[in-house]
Design a protein around this motif. Structure first.
Motif, PDB file in Angstrom:
ATOM      1  N   GLY A  48       0.818  -1.212   0.000  1.00  0.00           N
ATOM      2  CA  GLY A  48       0.000   0.000   0.000  1.00  0.00           C
ATOM      3  C   GLY A  48       0.846   1.255   0.000  1.00  0.00           C
ATOM      4  N   ILE A  50       4.982   2.931   1.059  1.00  0.00           N
ATOM      5  CA  ILE A  50       6.353   2.811   1.549  1.00  0.00           C
ATOM      6  C   ILE A  50       6.724   4.149   2.183  1.00  0.00           C
ATOM      7  CG2 ILE A  50       8.782   2.464   0.914  1.00  0.00           C
ATOM      8  CD1 ILE A  50       7.838   0.817  -1.486  1.00  0.00           C
ATOM      9  N   VAL A  51       7.223   4.118   3.408  1.00  0.00           N
ATOM     10  CA  VAL A  51       7.646   5.344   4.080  1.00  0.00           C
ATOM     11  C   VAL A  51       9.151   5.278   4.311  1.00  0.00           C
ATOM     12  CG1 VAL A  51       7.337   6.870   6.061  1.00  0.00           C
ATOM     13  CG2 VAL A  51       5.417   5.486   5.258  1.00  0.00           C
ATOM     14  N   VAL A  52       9.852   6.309   3.869  1.00  0.00           N
ATOM     15  CA  VAL A  52      11.294   6.408   4.095  1.00  0.00           C
ATOM     16  C   VAL A  52      11.530   7.396   5.229  1.00  0.00           C
ATOM     17  CG1 VAL A  52      13.539   6.918   3.058  1.00  0.00           C
ATOM     18  CG2 VAL A  52      11.675   6.039   1.630  1.00  0.00           C
TER      19      VAL A  52
ATOM     20  N   ILE B  50       9.621  10.565   3.469  1.00  0.00           N
ATOM     21  CA  ILE B  50       9.134  10.434   2.094  1.00  0.00           C
ATOM     22  C   ILE B  50       8.134   9.281   2.084  1.00  0.00           C
ATOM     23  CG2 ILE B  50       9.739   9.893  -0.299  1.00  0.00           C
ATOM     24  CD1 ILE B  50      12.545  11.002   0.238  1.00  0.00           C
ATOM     25  N   VAL B  51       6.943   9.512   1.549  1.00  0.00           N
ATOM     26  CA  VAL B  51       5.939   8.456   1.458  1.00  0.00           C
ATOM     27  C   VAL B  51       5.681   8.158  -0.016  1.00  0.00           C
ATOM     28  CG1 VAL B  51       3.624   7.700   2.097  1.00  0.00           C
ATOM     29  CG2 VAL B  51       4.869   9.285   3.584  1.00  0.00           C
ATOM     30  N   VAL B  52       5.778   6.891  -0.373  1.00  0.00           N
ATOM     31  CA  VAL B  52       5.489   6.465  -1.736  1.00  0.00           C
ATOM     32  C   VAL B  52       4.112   5.808  -1.745  1.00  0.00           C
ATOM     33  CG1 VAL B  52       6.254   5.077  -3.695  1.00  0.00           C
ATOM     34  CG2 VAL B  52       7.946   6.008  -2.095  1.00  0.00           C
ATOM     35  N   VAL B  53       3.220   6.289  -2.597  1.00  0.00           N
ATOM     36  CA  VAL B  53       1.872   5.706  -2.698  1.00  0.00           C
ATOM     37  C   VAL B  53       1.565   5.403  -4.157  1.00  0.00           C
ATOM     38  CG1 VAL B  53       0.994   6.934  -0.665  1.00  0.00           C
ATOM     39  CG2 VAL B  53       0.740   7.961  -2.922  1.00  0.00           C
TER      40      VAL B  53
END
Lengths: 407, 407
Positions: A48, A50-52, B50-53
């Motif tokens: 769903g 990805i958080v860096v 950083i959030v990847v969605v």
């Protein structure tokens, strides 16, 4: 972009926390998130978010809370080293209500690994510091499952403590090799397995087109109405190729077949692949013709040669010549490069690329095979890196077209 | 890992939402997050998360809410295309309490851009679909600032609506070229500028070591007590190099000087750089000697040649030869490769690498300069890609050491 009709029934969702200031600040590109996403897809699990985050406990805590809210499983990578700033185990333990306790047996096993490494590399390690690091890595959340180290760091599967709700957290080391080796053990843990069995198969198929604007594909998909319902279709344009990826449950296989047929009908041979990359197709076309190849390129930084020679030898590509200087792109340069490199390697076929000069100046691409010589001129505008990638893609497609026509 | 004493006073924090299923599923690696992180650092702004969605409105909404909570500025990339599935403008507008309205002037300007593109590429575009796409891209949140398209998509700066709190959201297109061109205009918008003026200068400096285990550096940092307070120190091991990056405010410049001096004192010439990469140092050492170089490598997929020739010509590297087949690594192979490629390009110096054979088998690396011939054998175990990267790094360091000793 993802096509709007895309409705994929998602039974199980995983969220990933990637830790590391070097990733957050862009100095290292994350390899674990993409790798995990593909592994999860093969298990039927959708990623769903990805958080860096950097190596800061507040950010890690807030990322865990954020993902736990809307995911069935959370996975972290990184922050398991021997120094105090590696704090993933502690933060995850707190988050799940499981304080750290020393696992004395694990401490002995990590100690043995460290001893072997020290013996192998020699060095001037401070014994007290080493012992402290080993002990730190053997501190695990109470009640968590320990995944044996594949480097020096153990992984963890940490379920929420009794009386709490929320998904289990799989804690994996940051180095990609260690993470990848540990993954099969992590998914085999009962608490993870219990979640994964609920995930139905999630298929993925890729179609690749060349020379088609994204808008033309969008118009074709619009015209198709509900024929492709059940597919999550994502299109992506790169290096001039249009990649169409479908993800779907087994029952939507007929819709995927309709999609492939519809695209073939609308776009003919501009659909050049139903899976393999252009690099793989070039190698396959060489094998089908029974020919070897050598390549010479000027001013492209070795991009095309690296693509062609990066496969495991022995293969049909014998080698390449990279000329740093940009030659004038007259009609003779590229065929001469191709002929010279063929002679150098004793290859049946040759690729020659006269380097891109100034922005937008013509570049010659020549393909020589036992069937003849095919040269053409292309022109690409933009920053140097963009021009290199695009010229390399143009050369690979010219190579494939020439080789498949010859076959 | 980040060193635990690291306490960096962070006045301004930005969060980034990267949208795109192709990024989330790992098929495309994100280039915008890292690029934005470095731009922000130069403006004194720290990136928190950083959030990847994927292209799903629920995930985008939850990512915005998550980041708005603990950041002073939020930036999104992607999801601004002409089709209905590109929904960033709509979701951000809703989130900030600003419903979409048609900007008729913008619609005309986008229409003119699209007309030029259609004229340039020709094609069979459906006029009604094109007009619908143009109108969709001209729908902007009421009261947002429009950033003129650098492709076809406008960017946006969207402050929270009157009566709401929360950071402004900068909405940028996904294609890296478009995003990068639009960035200076975005940061010049008054609502963004007002946040950025509060950010003090944030410096970054990189030290690079070779042949030093991370644990030895950690021990040295521990011994230093509070001498490096004020620095956020991140260490990262890759390809055998240990990279030590400090980020700090201006007043901590003396601490950074102490760090550089302390590392030099402890590790001597294993500290090989206070900034430039090994690739840059090799090129600089060639220039300092007034020598040209050619390289030949077997079985490495062109990795080293690409590194050496990727700089803008004219430079001291004339070119390279990539042999796909792995030669037997006897003592003669690597020097012969170096001599042959020197002769081929008429270079003053040569690098020859006999390809890695089976996992862990010895590889010969030979450097020939006007000062002599330096060959050695190395052995690297692991997956093919890992072995290639490490052998390439070993060759670059051998090259630099030989060239600087000769100087």
């Amino acid at each position: 972009v993802t096509w709007p009709r895309s409705v994929l029934p998602m039974a199980v969702r995983a969220g990933i926390v990637v830790t590391g200031t070097e990733v957050l600040t862009g100095r290292v590109s994350d390899r674990n998130g993409p790798w995990l996403a593909e592994q999860l897809r093969q298990l039927g699990v959708d990623v769903g978010q990805i958080v860096v985050v950097g190596d800061r406990p507040d950010d890690m805590r807030s990322a865990l809370a954020h993902l736990a809210h809307s995911h069935d499983l959370v996975i972290t990578s990184g922050g398991l080293g021997p120094t105090a700033d590696d704090l993933t185990a502690e933060v995850v333990g707190q988050f799940q209500g499981r304080p750290l306790v020393l696992d004395q047996q694990l401490e002995k096993r990590i100690g043995a690994i460290v001893d072997r490494l020290v013996a192998r590399f020699g060095g001037t390690l401070d014994p007290a510091a080493t012992a402290a690091g080993t002990r730190k890595q053997a501190m695990v959340p109470a009640g968590a499952s320990v995944l044996e180290p594949t480097g020096t760091a153990p992984g963890l599967v940490v379920p929420a403590a009794d009386g709490r709700t929320g998904p289990p957290v799989i804690v994996l080391p940051g180095p990609p090799r260690e993470l990848q080796q540990m993954w099969p053990v992590a998914v085999a843990q009962p608490v993870v397995h219990a979640i994964l069995v609920a995930a139905p198969e999630l298929r993925q198929r890729t179609l690749r087109m060349w020379g088609v604007p994204e808008s033309e594909l969008a118009a074709m998909l619009r015209r198709a109405g509900d024929a492709f319902d059940g597919l999550e279709i994502t299109t992506c344009l790169r290096d001039g190729e249009l990649e169409i990826v479908s993800r779907y449950r087994v029952q939507a296989e007929p819709a995927q077949q309709r999609l492939a047929d519809g695209i073939r009908q609308s776009f003919g041979d501009r659909l050049f692949s139903d899976g393999p990359t252009i690099d793989e197709l070039v190698v396959a076309a060489l094998v089908a013709n029974g020919w070897t190849l050598a390549a010479a390129e000027a001013g492209l930084g070795g991009r095309t040669t690296a693509r062609l020679t990066s496969y495991q030898a022995p293969g049909p590509v014998l080698g390449g010549l990279v000329v740093a200087r940009r030659d004038p792109a007259d009609d003779a340069t590229a065929p001469a490069l191709a002929r010279n490199v063929m002679a150098l390697f004793g290859a049946d076929a040759g690729l020659g690329i006269s380097g891109p000069g100034q922005d937008g100046e013509p570049v010659q691409i020549a393909v020589i095979t036992p069937g003849g010589e095919h040269a053409r001129s292309v022109s690409v505008s933009g920053p140097a890196q963009f021009v290199r990638e695009r010229v390399s893609a143009l050369a690979m497609h010219q190579l494939r077209e020439t080789l498949t026509a010859a076959h």
